[in-house]
Scaffold this active site. Structure first.
Site, PDB file in Angstrom:
ATOM      1  N   CYS A   2      80.702  53.439  17.629  1.00 19.03           N
ATOM      2  CA  CYS A   2      79.760  53.582  18.740  1.00 19.03           C
ATOM      3  C   CYS A   2      78.494  54.313  18.324  1.00 19.03           C
ATOM      4  O   CYS A   2      78.518  55.157  17.429  1.00 19.03           O
ATOM      5  CB  CYS A   2      80.406  54.381  19.859  1.00 19.03           C
ATOM      6  SG  CYS A   2      81.974  53.726  20.400  1.00 19.03           S
ATOM      7  N   ARG A  27      75.801  49.933  13.089  1.00 19.49           N
ATOM      8  CA  ARG A  27      77.084  50.638  13.135  1.00 19.49           C
ATOM      9  C   ARG A  27      78.203  49.728  13.632  1.00 19.49           C
ATOM     10  O   ARG A  27      79.378  50.059  13.472  1.00 19.49           O
ATOM     11  CB  ARG A  27      76.974  51.865  14.053  1.00 19.49           C
ATOM     12  CG  ARG A  27      75.966  52.878  13.560  1.00 19.49           C
ATOM     13  CD  ARG A  27      75.694  53.938  14.601  1.00 19.49           C
ATOM     14  NE  ARG A  27      76.824  54.800  14.829  1.00 19.49           N
ATOM     15  CZ  ARG A  27      77.116  55.882  14.122  1.00 19.49           C
ATOM     16  NH1 ARG A  27      76.349  56.215  13.117  1.00 19.49           N
ATOM     17  NH2 ARG A  27      78.151  56.627  14.410  1.00 19.49           N
ATOM     18  N   TRP A  77      81.890  50.225  20.344  1.00 19.85           N
ATOM     19  CA  TRP A  77      82.770  49.536  19.400  1.00 19.85           C
ATOM     20  C   TRP A  77      84.170  49.783  19.942  1.00 19.85           C
ATOM     21  O   TRP A  77      84.684  50.901  19.854  1.00 19.85           O
ATOM     22  CB  TRP A  77      82.579  50.145  18.020  1.00 19.85           C
ATOM     23  CG  TRP A  77      83.159  49.368  16.889  1.00 19.85           C
ATOM     24  CD1 TRP A  77      82.571  48.333  16.225  1.00 19.85           C
ATOM     25  CD2 TRP A  77      84.414  49.593  16.238  1.00 19.85           C
ATOM     26  NE1 TRP A  77      83.390  47.901  15.212  1.00 19.85           N
ATOM     27  CE2 TRP A  77      84.530  48.648  15.194  1.00 19.85           C
ATOM     28  CE3 TRP A  77      85.464  50.493  16.436  1.00 19.85           C
ATOM     29  CZ2 TRP A  77      85.627  48.586  14.358  1.00 19.85           C
ATOM     30  CZ3 TRP A  77      86.568  50.429  15.607  1.00 19.85           C
ATOM     31  CH2 TRP A  77      86.638  49.473  14.576  1.00 19.85           C
ATOM     32  N   ASN A 103      81.199  58.862  21.725  1.00 19.49           N
ATOM     33  CA  ASN A 103      81.629  58.255  20.459  1.00 19.49           C
ATOM     34  C   ASN A 103      82.807  59.085  19.965  1.00 19.49           C
ATOM     35  O   ASN A 103      82.710  60.311  19.896  1.00 19.49           O
ATOM     36  CB  ASN A 103      80.475  58.294  19.449  1.00 19.49           C
ATOM     37  CG  ASN A 103      80.908  57.841  18.061  1.00 19.49           C
ATOM     38  OD1 ASN A 103      81.902  57.142  17.907  1.00 19.49           O
ATOM     39  ND2 ASN A 103      80.164  58.252  17.053  1.00 19.49           N
ATOM     40  N   GLY A 104      83.909  58.408  19.638  1.00 15.80           N
ATOM     41  CA  GLY A 104      85.091  59.133  19.155  1.00 15.80           C
ATOM     42  C   GLY A 104      86.314  58.676  19.927  1.00 15.80           C
ATOM     43  O   GLY A 104      86.293  57.629  20.587  1.00 15.80           O
ATOM     44  N   GLU A 483      85.979  46.134  -5.943  1.00 14.86           N
ATOM     45  CA  GLU A 483      84.748  46.222  -5.158  1.00 14.86           C
ATOM     46  C   GLU A 483      84.154  44.823  -4.915  1.00 14.86           C
ATOM     47  O   GLU A 483      83.708  44.520  -3.814  1.00 14.86           O
ATOM     48  CB  GLU A 483      83.744  47.140  -5.876  1.00 14.86           C
ATOM     49  CG  GLU A 483      82.393  47.270  -5.200  1.00 14.86           C
ATOM     50  CD  GLU A 483      82.430  47.824  -3.778  1.00 14.86           C
ATOM     51  OE1 GLU A 483      83.498  48.281  -3.328  1.00 14.86           O
ATOM     52  OE2 GLU A 483      81.386  47.771  -3.111  1.00 14.86           O
ATOM     53  N   LYS A 487      83.491  43.214  -1.247  1.00 11.01           N
ATOM     54  CA  LYS A 487      82.147  42.765  -0.847  1.00 11.01           C
ATOM     55  C   LYS A 487      82.223  41.365  -0.280  1.00 11.01           C
ATOM     56  O   LYS A 487      81.693  41.070   0.770  1.00 11.01           O
ATOM     57  CB  LYS A 487      81.213  42.737  -2.051  1.00 11.01           C
ATOM     58  CG  LYS A 487      80.282  43.799  -2.458  1.00 11.01           C
ATOM     59  CD  LYS A 487      79.580  44.722  -1.569  1.00 11.01           C
ATOM     60  CE  LYS A 487      80.367  45.475  -0.574  1.00 11.01           C
ATOM     61  NZ  LYS A 487      80.506  46.883  -0.739  1.00 11.01           N
ATOM     62  N   GLU A 490      84.398  41.126   3.166  1.00 10.38           N
ATOM     63  CA  GLU A 490      83.914  41.776   4.385  1.00 10.38           C
ATOM     64  C   GLU A 490      82.731  41.045   5.015  1.00 10.38           C
ATOM     65  O   GLU A 490      82.578  41.054   6.223  1.00 10.38           O
ATOM     66  CB  GLU A 490      83.604  43.265   4.180  1.00 10.38           C
ATOM     67  CG  GLU A 490      82.440  43.603   3.296  1.00 10.38           C
ATOM     68  CD  GLU A 490      82.220  45.111   3.154  1.00 10.38           C
ATOM     69  OE1 GLU A 490      82.439  45.852   4.108  1.00 10.38           O
ATOM     70  OE2 GLU A 490      81.832  45.535   2.051  1.00 10.38           O
ATOM     71  N   HIS A 506     103.084  38.663 -12.752  1.00 10.58           N
ATOM     72  CA  HIS A 506     104.235  39.287 -12.085  1.00 10.58           C
ATOM     73  C   HIS A 506     104.354  38.823 -10.633  1.00 10.58           C
ATOM     74  O   HIS A 506     105.009  39.470  -9.823  1.00 10.58           O
ATOM     75  CB  HIS A 506     104.132  40.811 -12.184  1.00 10.58           C
ATOM     76  CG  HIS A 506     104.198  41.276 -13.600  1.00 10.58           C
ATOM     77  ND1 HIS A 506     105.353  41.286 -14.325  1.00 10.58           N
ATOM     78  CD2 HIS A 506     103.220  41.689 -14.443  1.00 10.58           C
ATOM     79  CE1 HIS A 506     105.104  41.708 -15.560  1.00 10.58           C
ATOM     80  NE2 HIS A 506     103.811  41.953 -15.658  1.00 10.58           N
ATOM     81  N   LYS A 604      79.697  50.594  10.348  1.00 12.13           N
ATOM     82  CA  LYS A 604      79.133  51.237   9.167  1.00 12.13           C
ATOM     83  C   LYS A 604      79.802  52.573   8.899  1.00 12.13           C
ATOM     84  O   LYS A 604      80.081  52.926   7.769  1.00 12.13           O
ATOM     85  CB  LYS A 604      77.623  51.419   9.366  1.00 12.13           C
ATOM     86  CG  LYS A 604      76.907  52.082   8.183  1.00 12.13           C
ATOM     87  CD  LYS A 604      76.964  51.193   6.955  1.00 12.13           C
ATOM     88  CE  LYS A 604      76.315  51.819   5.739  1.00 12.13           C
ATOM     89  NZ  LYS A 604      76.731  51.139   4.503  1.00 12.13           N
TER      90      LYS A 604
HETATM   91  C1  AGP Z   1      82.189  48.854   2.137  1.00 12.73           C
HETATM   92  O1  AGP Z   1      81.183  47.930   2.024  1.00 12.73           O
HETATM   93  C2  AGP Z   1      82.419  49.397   3.492  1.00 12.73           C
HETATM   94  N1  AGP Z   1      81.298  49.577   4.269  1.00 12.73           N
HETATM   95  C3  AGP Z   1      83.460  50.510   3.561  1.00 12.73           C
HETATM   96  O2  AGP Z   1      84.530  50.186   2.739  1.00 12.73           O
HETATM   97  C4  AGP Z   1      82.978  51.952   3.258  1.00 12.73           C
HETATM   98  O3  AGP Z   1      82.726  52.100   1.904  1.00 12.73           O
HETATM   99  C5  AGP Z   1      84.059  52.930   3.754  1.00 12.73           C
HETATM  100  O4  AGP Z   1      84.241  52.755   5.124  1.00 12.73           O
HETATM  101  C6  AGP Z   1      83.721  54.368   3.452  1.00 12.73           C
HETATM  102  O5  AGP Z   1      82.582  54.789   4.124  1.00 12.73           O
HETATM  103  P1  AGP Z   1      81.865  56.148   3.739  1.00 12.73           P
HETATM  104  O6  AGP Z   1      81.351  55.989   2.339  1.00 12.73           O
HETATM  105  O7  AGP Z   1      80.755  56.279   4.736  1.00 12.73           O
HETATM  106  O8  AGP Z   1      82.867  57.235   3.824  1.00 12.73           O
END
Ligand code: AGP
Length: 609
Positions: A2, A27, A77, A103-104, A483, A487, A490, A506, A604
């Site tokens: 949020c 976000r 959110w 938010n929370g 990674e 990428k 997501e 395996h 985000k």
């Molecule tokens: C990766 O592209 C994501 N956005 C996600 O995995 C992110 O790295 C993770 O949520 C950690 O966020 P932070 O670095 O703000 O703690």
């Protein structure tokens, strides 16, 4: 997660709120709403809409239909209750005289809700938030600060709240615990926001509210209170980001812009820490004796930050010969870890607000272990609660998929590794010089990969229809594979898995069939031969192999399609090999028409568990 914006001042609030909410879109959200008060009406006016912010803009005539110099806005959110107009914020009491955005997560909302229902309050939404507004009404006896403090002492969980009371028409209240919230100050009015970009157009002067502190904002002043209702003084911070840094600047997406910013921000993270050709890390506040006494390092993060930790483990163990444990924050916090007293912990986080990483930090501090934060957002919760902070100078990262923050985190870890290796005399002067020289070349080498992106773009477009992909690597390349796979999935919604190449046989090799794309990362000279065997293995089961390797490695003779990255020290290889993978994920997502910067279901900054 949020997003919250609030404004009180001499201008019309609604357009400012809508503009601020637009800056928080990154976000992630599923509905939005605003509440504005004109200072005279019998109720606070609330407008909410499901879906994109444009729906709220349409309902309010871009804010023109709402009159008033004070207001709060929210992008939701969903956590409790489906995305809907009813569940969208702001929430109000029955008479619409008290209004909040949140938010929370209010963890004890169920018993509190039952209590409030027994007291005769009617709930209309399924949210955890609504209980707060009814409690505020219940405890409000004319003094908003008192009512907020009483509620604050009864709710548990995480919250950043913006609150309006009709009876106090020119006053905007804010309080937080474990969810981000900043207060901005300007001559044209004062602001609250979940993040800096929301108010950057109006001011760079901000206050960071600490846990359980309350702020009262009027058009011309801000007063802070502690949880005992005593007035406290807070320090004003000037945010260095400029507005351009938070805009797309001609790029189609923030993600692409941020990919292209990497040479600069990686350089910005390295160069201030090199003095007279030596690495100087005053920020970590560790004496040479303390570095020599280290038995172990714990690195903790989530998602990409965890992948940085994986790459850093290989790098630090090889270079400084200190054992490194890497943990996902969400696992670490609940497993009551046994920690070596002669150790240090590193929490890696772009946002500095990730709930699991913050909880892990607190857990570690309770065990008496010093925590170093590698954080991008200045003044964020992790930055403030860590014992020391090594900032990554990536600037605001807007795209949900991290690229430039990830790259700056990597080089921050390399610098620690080199520094520790030097202090512990694991490397000699010549090796130290060579490492620093190579480190300084990373930005230019990233630049050269970016300059030659066409092949990757063409290749990615061809594979946009894929259903599954595999990413394989060994050693540090395995960390890069993780990674690259994240990428891709997501932002393009294509299923992909990352495997340590030696693990394939395996079990998972049974998934390889005719035409399956297998992305093989092979930059480690000692492991190239092993990787070639793995590549041949999957090819003989029908896989098409896209390899990311180092110039001159001979990989072109084996793989079906190869992107070569410049040579560097093997321990720095992730910084280069990840770039083609970022571009690959990006162009696949673009070819599929995905919402690259705001992928579905993602946020985000993950400020709730
Ligand atoms: C990766 O592209 C994501 N956005 C996600 O995995 C992110 O790295 C993770 O949520 C950690 O966020 P932070 O670095 O703000 O703690």
């Amino acid at each position: 997660m949020c997003g919250i914006v609030g404004y009180v001042g001499n201008k019309e609030a609604a357009p400012i709120l809508l503009d601020g909410l637009a800056k928080l879109e990154y976000r992630g959200y599923d509905s939005a709403g605003v509440a504005v008060y004109d200072g005279q009406s019998s109720t606070i006016e609330i407008v909410k809409a499901k879906g994109r912010l444009q729906a709220l803009r349409d309902l309010t005539g871009d804010g023109a239909n709402l009159s008033g110099n004070i207001g709060i806005g929210h992008t939701r959110w969903a956590t409790h209750g489906e995305p809907s107009v009813t569940n969208a914020h702001p929430h109000s009491n029955k008479d619409k005289t008290i209004c909040i955005v949140h938010n929370g997560i209010i963890e004890n909302y169920q018993p509190l809700k039952e209590k409030m229902i027994n007291r005769g309050y009617e709930f209309v939404s399924e949210t955890d938030t609504e209980v707060v507004v009814h409690m505020l009404e219940h405890y409000y006896k004319g003094n908003p600060i008192e009512a907020i403090a009483r509620v604050m002492h009864r709710i548990s969980g995480s919250y950043a709240l913006g609150v309006l009371f009709k009876d106090h028409p020119g006053e905007l209240y804010a309080v937080r615990k474990d969810s981000p919230l900043i207060v901005g100050s300007s001559p044209e009015g004062n602001f609250i926001a979940s993040d800096v970009p929301a108010i950057l157009k109006h001011t760079r002067d901000v206050y960071f509210i600490d846990n359980l502190e309350i702020a009262k904002l009027t058009a011309d002043g801000i007063t802070f209170y502690n949880e005992d209702n005593e007035v406290i003084t807070k320090e004003l911070t000037t945010v260095e980001w400029d507005i351009e840094a938070a805009e797309k600047g001609g790029y189609e997406h923030f993600m692409l812009k941020e990919i292209y910013e990497q040479p600069k921000v990686v350089g910005d993270t390295i160069s201030p820490r090199i003095e007279n050709d030596n690495i100087v890390l005053n920020e970590i506040n560790m004496t040479d004796d303390e570095i020599r006494a280290l038995n172990r390092i714990y690195i903790i993060g989530c998602g990409s930050a965890y992948h940085v930790g994986m790459a850093a483990k290989y790098m630090i163990e090889q270079t400084a010969r200190i054992p490194v444990d890497v943990d996902l924050a969400s696992e670490f916090r609940y497993r009551d870890p046994i920690m070596d007293p002669n150790s240090m912990a590193i929490i890696i986080s772009q946002s500095g607000e990730t709930a699991d990483s913050l909880a892990a930090l607190r857990e570690i501090k309770e065990k008496g272990i010093k925590v170093l934060g590698i954080v991008n957002v200045v003044g964020s919760s992790i930055a403030r609660e860590a014992d020391n902070v090594l900032y990554t100078w990536a600037g605001p990262e807007i795209s949900v998929a991290t690229t430039k923050a990830y790259s700056t985190q990597l080089v921050a870890c390399y610098m620690l590794g080199i520094h520790f290796a030097k202090v512990r005399e694991v490397i000699d002067e010549t090796q130290y010089r060579e490492m620093i020289e190579e480190l300084n070349l990373i930005p230019d080498k990233i630049q050269s990969i970016l300059a030659d992106k066409e092949d990757i773009q063409r290749f990615a477009t061809k594979y946009a229809g894929a259903k599954d992909m595999f990413f394989i690597g060994r050693g540090q390349d395995y960390a890069t594979a993780m990674e690259g796979s994240l990428k891709l999935k997501e932002i393009s919604y294509i299923h992909s898995e990352a495997y340590a190449a030696g693990e394939l046989k395996h079990g998972s090799i049974s998934l390889i069939e005719d035409g399956t794309l297998c992305v093989a990362i092979a930059t480690q000279p000692k492991l190239v031969e092993k990787m070639i065997s793995n590549i041949v293995e999957v090819q003989s089961r029908g896989a098409y192999v896209f390899a990311v390797s180092t110039e001159g490695s001979g990989m072109k003779d084996t793989a079906d399609f190869t992107i070569s990255v410049p040579k560097t020290l093997p321990c720095f290889s992730t910084s280069l090999s990840v770039i083609p993978l970022q571009l690959f994920g990006y162009y696949v997502a673009v070819a599929k028409g995905c919402d690259v910067d705001k992928p579905r279901n993602l946020a985000k900054s993950v400020t709730v568990e």
